[in-house]
Design a protein around this motif. Structure first.
Motif, PDB file in Angstrom:
ATOM      1  N   ARG A   1       0.549  -1.325  -0.331  1.00 14.68           N
ATOM      2  CA  ARG A   1      -0.409  -0.075   0.363  1.00 14.68           C
ATOM      3  C   ARG A   1       0.758   0.779   0.210  1.00 14.68           C
ATOM      4  O   ARG A   1       1.761   1.620   0.646  1.00 14.68           O
ATOM      5  CB  ARG A   1      -1.450  -0.208   1.278  1.00 14.68           C
ATOM      6  CG  ARG A   1      -1.715   1.701   1.503  1.00 14.68           C
ATOM      7  CD  ARG A   1      -2.555   1.496   2.163  1.00 14.68           C
ATOM      8  NE  ARG A   1      -3.601   1.555   2.048  1.00 14.68           N
ATOM      9  CZ  ARG A   1      -4.957   1.516   2.631  1.00 14.68           C
ATOM     10  NH1 ARG A   1      -5.130   0.178   3.120  1.00 14.68           N
ATOM     11  NH2 ARG A   1      -6.176   2.258   2.697  1.00 14.68           N
TER      12      ARG A   1
ATOM     13  N   ASN B   1      -0.089   5.244   0.768  1.00 12.83           N
ATOM     14  CA  ASN B   1      -0.795   6.439   0.994  1.00 12.83           C
ATOM     15  C   ASN B   1      -0.016   7.426   1.187  1.00 12.83           C
ATOM     16  O   ASN B   1       1.082   7.925   1.363  1.00 12.83           O
ATOM     17  CB  ASN B   1      -0.941   5.643   2.580  1.00 12.83           C
ATOM     18  CG  ASN B   1      -1.466   4.236   2.902  1.00 12.83           C
ATOM     19  OD1 ASN B   1      -2.432   4.396   2.259  1.00 12.83           O
ATOM     20  ND2 ASN B   1      -1.688   3.959   4.399  1.00 12.83           N
TER      21      ASN B   1
ATOM     22  N   TYR C   1      -0.899  11.045   2.609  1.00 14.72           N
ATOM     23  CA  TYR C   1      -2.202  12.403   2.937  1.00 14.72           C
ATOM     24  C   TYR C   1      -1.936  13.290   2.804  1.00 14.72           C
ATOM     25  O   TYR C   1      -0.299  14.126   3.672  1.00 14.72           O
ATOM     26  CB  TYR C   1      -1.398  11.918   4.704  1.00 14.72           C
ATOM     27  CG  TYR C   1      -1.122  10.402   5.081  1.00 14.72           C
ATOM     28  CD1 TYR C   1      -3.057   9.746   6.164  1.00 14.72           C
ATOM     29  CD2 TYR C   1      -0.267   9.057   5.021  1.00 14.72           C
ATOM     30  CE1 TYR C   1      -3.545   8.605   6.227  1.00 14.72           C
ATOM     31  CE2 TYR C   1      -0.659   8.116   5.567  1.00 14.72           C
ATOM     32  CZ  TYR C   1      -2.169   7.547   6.201  1.00 14.72           C
ATOM     33  OH  TYR C   1      -2.609   7.321   6.434  1.00 14.72           O
TER      34      TYR C   1
ATOM     35  N   PHE D   1      -6.170   8.061   8.862  1.00 12.81           N
ATOM     36  CA  PHE D   1      -6.332   6.384   8.422  1.00 12.81           C
ATOM     37  C   PHE D   1      -6.584   6.259  10.097  1.00 12.81           C
ATOM     38  O   PHE D   1      -6.042   6.588  10.460  1.00 12.81           O
ATOM     39  CB  PHE D   1      -5.503   6.262   8.248  1.00 12.81           C
ATOM     40  CG  PHE D   1      -5.775   4.952   7.780  1.00 12.81           C
ATOM     41  CD1 PHE D   1      -6.249   3.698   8.249  1.00 12.81           C
ATOM     42  CD2 PHE D   1      -4.995   4.615   5.995  1.00 12.81           C
ATOM     43  CE1 PHE D   1      -6.166   2.417   7.219  1.00 12.81           C
ATOM     44  CE2 PHE D   1      -5.340   3.222   5.482  1.00 12.81           C
ATOM     45  CZ  PHE D   1      -6.366   2.341   6.007  1.00 12.81           C
TER      46      PHE D   1
ATOM     47  N   HIS E   1      -7.163   1.197  13.837  1.00 11.31           N
ATOM     48  CA  HIS E   1      -7.365  -0.761  13.274  1.00 11.31           C
ATOM     49  C   HIS E   1      -6.163  -1.444  14.172  1.00 11.31           C
ATOM     50  O   HIS E   1      -5.299  -0.609  13.905  1.00 11.31           O
ATOM     51  CB  HIS E   1      -7.330  -0.333  12.254  1.00 11.31           C
ATOM     52  CG  HIS E   1      -6.633   0.445  10.894  1.00 11.31           C
ATOM     53  ND1 HIS E   1      -6.102   1.168  10.913  1.00 11.31           N
ATOM     54  CD2 HIS E   1      -5.136  -1.329  10.628  1.00 11.31           C
ATOM     55  CE1 HIS E   1      -5.037   1.041   9.967  1.00 11.31           C
ATOM     56  NE2 HIS E   1      -4.440  -0.144   9.744  1.00 11.31           N
TER      57      HIS E   1
ATOM     58  N   ASP F   1      -3.830  -4.703  11.990  1.00 13.97           N
ATOM     59  CA  ASP F   1      -3.622  -5.449  10.943  1.00 13.97           C
ATOM     60  C   ASP F   1      -3.611  -6.439  10.513  1.00 13.97           C
ATOM     61  O   ASP F   1      -3.678  -7.569  11.226  1.00 13.97           O
ATOM     62  CB  ASP F   1      -2.480  -4.882  10.517  1.00 13.97           C
ATOM     63  CG  ASP F   1      -1.957  -3.168   9.971  1.00 13.97           C
ATOM     64  OD1 ASP F   1      -3.099  -2.516   9.931  1.00 13.97           O
ATOM     65  OD2 ASP F   1      -0.703  -2.584   9.951  1.00 13.97           O
TER      66      ASP F   1
ATOM     67  N   LEU G   1       6.134  -0.998   7.448  1.00 16.76           N
ATOM     68  CA  LEU G   1       6.007   0.583   7.523  1.00 16.76           C
ATOM     69  C   LEU G   1       6.891   0.621   7.056  1.00 16.76           C
ATOM     70  O   LEU G   1       8.159   1.740   8.011  1.00 16.76           O
ATOM     71  CB  LEU G   1       5.218   1.310   8.262  1.00 16.76           C
ATOM     72  CG  LEU G   1       4.579   2.403   8.564  1.00 16.76           C
ATOM     73  CD1 LEU G   1       2.865   2.379   9.168  1.00 16.76           C
ATOM     74  CD2 LEU G   1       5.211   3.769   8.822  1.00 16.76           C
TER      75      LEU G   1
ATOM     76  N   LEU H   1       1.404   9.082  12.658  1.00 15.48           N
ATOM     77  CA  LEU H   1       1.069   8.030  13.039  1.00 15.48           C
ATOM     78  C   LEU H   1       1.342   8.264  14.719  1.00 15.48           C
ATOM     79  O   LEU H   1       1.998   7.867  15.328  1.00 15.48           O
ATOM     80  CB  LEU H   1       2.489   6.890  12.812  1.00 15.48           C
ATOM     81  CG  LEU H   1       2.271   5.205  12.893  1.00 15.48           C
ATOM     82  CD1 LEU H   1       0.583   4.789  12.935  1.00 15.48           C
ATOM     83  CD2 LEU H   1       3.367   4.507  12.334  1.00 15.48           C
TER      84      LEU H   1
ATOM     85  N   HIS I   1      -3.265   0.813  16.053  1.00 13.91           N
ATOM     86  CA  HIS I   1      -2.965   2.086  14.990  1.00 13.91           C
ATOM     87  C   HIS I   1      -3.516   3.202  14.554  1.00 13.91           C
ATOM     88  O   HIS I   1      -4.833   2.725  14.136  1.00 13.91           O
ATOM     89  CB  HIS I   1      -2.146   2.362  14.494  1.00 13.91           C
ATOM     90  CG  HIS I   1      -1.753   1.199  13.365  1.00 13.91           C
ATOM     91  ND1 HIS I   1      -2.064  -0.195  13.810  1.00 13.91           N
ATOM     92  CD2 HIS I   1      -1.749   1.000  12.516  1.00 13.91           C
ATOM     93  CE1 HIS I   1      -2.156  -1.139  13.123  1.00 13.91           C
ATOM     94  NE2 HIS I   1      -2.001   0.295  11.665  1.00 13.91           N
TER      95      HIS I   1
ATOM     96  N   VAL J   1      -3.453   7.052  12.200  1.00 12.27           N
ATOM     97  CA  VAL J   1      -2.595   8.165  11.380  1.00 12.27           C
ATOM     98  C   VAL J   1      -3.571   9.566  11.323  1.00 12.27           C
ATOM     99  O   VAL J   1      -4.863   9.011  10.958  1.00 12.27           O
ATOM    100  CB  VAL J   1      -2.375   8.080   9.262  1.00 12.27           C
ATOM    101  CG1 VAL J   1      -1.686   9.359   9.268  1.00 12.27           C
ATOM    102  CG2 VAL J   1      -1.470   6.605  10.386  1.00 12.27           C
TER     103      VAL J   1
ATOM    104  N   ARG K   1       2.595  13.822   4.045  1.00  9.68           N
ATOM    105  CA  ARG K   1       2.481  12.207   4.844  1.00  9.68           C
ATOM    106  C   ARG K   1       3.170  10.722   3.620  1.00  9.68           C
ATOM    107  O   ARG K   1       1.286  11.058   3.267  1.00  9.68           O
ATOM    108  CB  ARG K   1       2.191  12.177   6.427  1.00  9.68           C
ATOM    109  CG  ARG K   1       2.088  10.696   6.137  1.00  9.68           C
ATOM    110  CD  ARG K   1       1.818  10.217   7.532  1.00  9.68           C
ATOM    111  NE  ARG K   1       2.153   8.970   8.162  1.00  9.68           N
ATOM    112  CZ  ARG K   1       3.384   7.921   8.811  1.00  9.68           C
ATOM    113  NH1 ARG K   1       4.011   8.741   9.347  1.00  9.68           N
ATOM    114  NH2 ARG K   1       3.271   7.364   9.305  1.00  9.68           N
TER     115      ARG K   1
ATOM    116  N   SER L   1       3.871   7.113   3.043  1.00 10.48           N
ATOM    117  CA  SER L   1       3.931   5.704   3.192  1.00 10.48           C
ATOM    118  C   SER L   1       3.680   4.867   2.400  1.00 10.48           C
ATOM    119  O   SER L   1       3.151   4.845   1.912  1.00 10.48           O
ATOM    120  CB  SER L   1       3.394   5.775   5.160  1.00 10.48           C
ATOM    121  OG  SER L   1       1.996   5.408   4.351  1.00 10.48           O
TER     122      SER L   1
ATOM    123  N   ILE M   1       3.724   0.631   3.475  1.00  6.40           N
ATOM    124  CA  ILE M   1       3.570  -0.676   3.819  1.00  6.40           C
ATOM    125  C   ILE M   1       3.386  -1.927   2.857  1.00  6.40           C
ATOM    126  O   ILE M   1       2.625  -2.277   2.448  1.00  6.40           O
ATOM    127  CB  ILE M   1       2.357  -0.039   3.976  1.00  6.40           C
ATOM    128  CG1 ILE M   1       2.168   1.175   5.788  1.00  6.40           C
ATOM    129  CG2 ILE M   1       2.507  -1.169   5.706  1.00  6.40           C
ATOM    130  CD1 ILE M   1       0.842   1.794   4.950  1.00  6.40           C
TER     131      ILE M   1
HETATM  132  O1  LIG Z   1       0.126   5.499   6.978  1.00  9.76           O
HETATM  133  C1  LIG Z   1       0.465   5.329   7.422  1.00  9.76           C
HETATM  134  O2  LIG Z   1       1.176   5.544   7.718  1.00  9.76           O
HETATM  135  C2  LIG Z   1      -0.581   3.868   8.530  1.00  9.76           C
HETATM  136  C3  LIG Z   1      -1.132   3.349   7.333  1.00  9.76           C
HETATM  137  C4  LIG Z   1      -1.676   2.223   8.401  1.00  9.76           C
HETATM  138  O3  LIG Z   1      -2.116   1.520   9.514  1.00  9.76           O
HETATM  139  C5  LIG Z   1      -2.291   1.251   7.346  1.00  9.76           C
HETATM  140  O4  LIG Z   1      -2.530   1.485   5.595  1.00  9.76           O
HETATM  141  O5  LIG Z   1      -2.762  -0.270   7.128  1.00  9.76           O
END
Ligand SMILES: O=C(O)CCC(=O)C(=O)O
Ligand SMILES: C=C1C[C@]23C[C@@]1(O)CC[C@H]2[C@@]12CC[C@H](O)[C@@](C)(C(=O)O1)[C@H]2[C@@H]3C(=O)O
Ligand SMILES: [Fe+2]
Length: 337
Positions: A185, A187, A189, A210, A213, A215, A222, A230, A270, A272, A280, A282, A284
């Motif tokens: 993924r 991401n 932001y 985000f 949740h 995972d 990450l 985060l 966790h 975000v 931001r 990221s 993952i």
């Molecule tokens: O973008 C992030 O730093 C964490 C995102 C996340 O927890 C996820 O995509 O499951």
């Protein structure tokens, strides 16, 4: 710099906000740091997974050049006009998504690209967005995933050794399997307009990038740029901010590892929070087992303690997880009563 912002649309108004009064930022940060090249790495990993379900990794062996190449590709992609990015959507689950997360009504201040396997690159979805850069994107993504998977295997082997599990590859074999159901993924932001952030700061609330949740997979690896956001939830339910570190990786324990260790390791909750000033980015890598893999506590965890979970296949868990909202407890359906 002057930021011009439009009034929030009704869709934007349905974003979630969190009360931040319970968030604590400690100094030095409470995050465990594991230097993979040090002899105490195994012990530290086990301690961190028991206490937090989360740790930071240094000396990870993923070349900085591999990371930077993918990051620039991601930045280029997210800089495209919205209608062009949307050609790579909707995420089903592979593809581009904007604000909507999953299929069950979750919304965040985030846009993303989800990749599920190599075949995604052959789909007609990515080419309109990437054009002639698609081959380059495929190649840098594949280099990145290879290097990160290698690091993931190393970490999982250290975990097994630290736990004194006879089979050193008890966890890592699931990731090495060519049928491993891993997800990747990217991401982004974007800076959240002050109008949206400011409105809510007065009430001591923060816009969610985000939502909270856990995972579902085994572990998640990450890496982000140097923008904060985060946060992880501790055992006592307080949230702590994770100081960003673009040179390190962060590891989340996922639900499947919590089950395989019969609850000894905890899958970390966790989230975000949106940032008012900086983007931001990221990336993952979610390390998932093969779909047919049976997930249950390993024998060494049921010698002195009854199994807390019913056995299930990863396919069954994934199917059930994808029917839930982000913040839901997904493991409760698989607990032994
Ligand atoms: O973008 C992030 O730093 C964490 C995102 C996340 O927890 C996820 O995509 O499951
Ligand atoms: C709301 C959802 C998004 C998610 C699928 C789900 O129904 C519940 C789990 C979510 C999650 C969290 C970790 C990963 O980012 C993700 C790809 C995953 O495997 O489970 C997402 C799912 C998603 O964004 O599709
Ligand atoms: Fe996550």
């Amino acid at each position: 710099m002057v930021v011009l912002c439009k009034p929030p649309t009704p869709e934007q108004c349905s974003f979630s906000y969190v009360k931040n009064f319970k968030t604590i930022t400690t100094f030095p940060p409470q995050i465990c740091v594991v230097d993979l090249s040090k002899p105490d790495a195994k012990t530290l990993i086990v301690k961190a997974c028991e206490e937090f379900g989360f740790f930071k990794v240094t000396n990870h062996g993923v070349p900085m050049d591999t990371i930077s190449k993918l990051e620039s590709q991601a930045i280029n992609f997210f800089s495209l006009p919205l209608d062009q990015k949307q050609k790579a959507g909707p995420p089903n689950p592979f593809g581009y998504g904007n604000k909507k997360i999953g299929l069950n009504g979750d919304v965040g201040w985030v846009e993303y690209l989800l990749l599920t396997n190599d075949h995604d690159f052959n789909s007609t979805k990515l080419s309109p967005a990437f054009g002639h850069t698609l081959d380059n994107f495929r190649s840098v993504t594949s280099d990145y995933m290879c290097a990160v998977r290698r690091m993931g295997c190393e970490i999982l082997e250290m975990m097994a050794e630290g736990l004194n599990i006879e089979q050193k590859n008890a966890f890592s074999k699931l990731l090495m399997d060519k049928e491993s159901d891993s997800v990747f993924r990217l991401n982004h932001y974007p800076p959240c307009p002050s109008e949206l952030l400011g409105l809510n700061n007065k009430k001591g609330e923060n816009m969610v990038g985000f939502g909270e949740h856990t995972d579902p997979q085994i572990i998640s690896l990450l890496r982000s740029n140097n923008t904060s956001g985060l946060q992880i939830c501790l055992k006592d339910k307080t949230w702590i901010s994770v100081p960003p570190d673009q040179n390190s990786f962060f590891v989340n324990v996922g639900d499947s590892l919590q089950v395989m260790t019969n609850g000894r390791f905890r899958s970390v909750r966790h989230r975000v929070l949106a940032n008012g000033f900086k983007s931001r980015f990221s990336m993952i890598y979610f390390c998932g087992p093969p779909l047919s893999e049976k997930i249950a506590p390993l024998p060494s965890f049921t010698k002195d303690k009854e199994s807390l979970y019913k056995e299930f296949t990863w396919f069954e868990y994934k199917k059930s997880a994808y029917a839930t909202r982000l913040a839901d407890d997904r493991l409760c359906h698989f607990e032994r009563i």
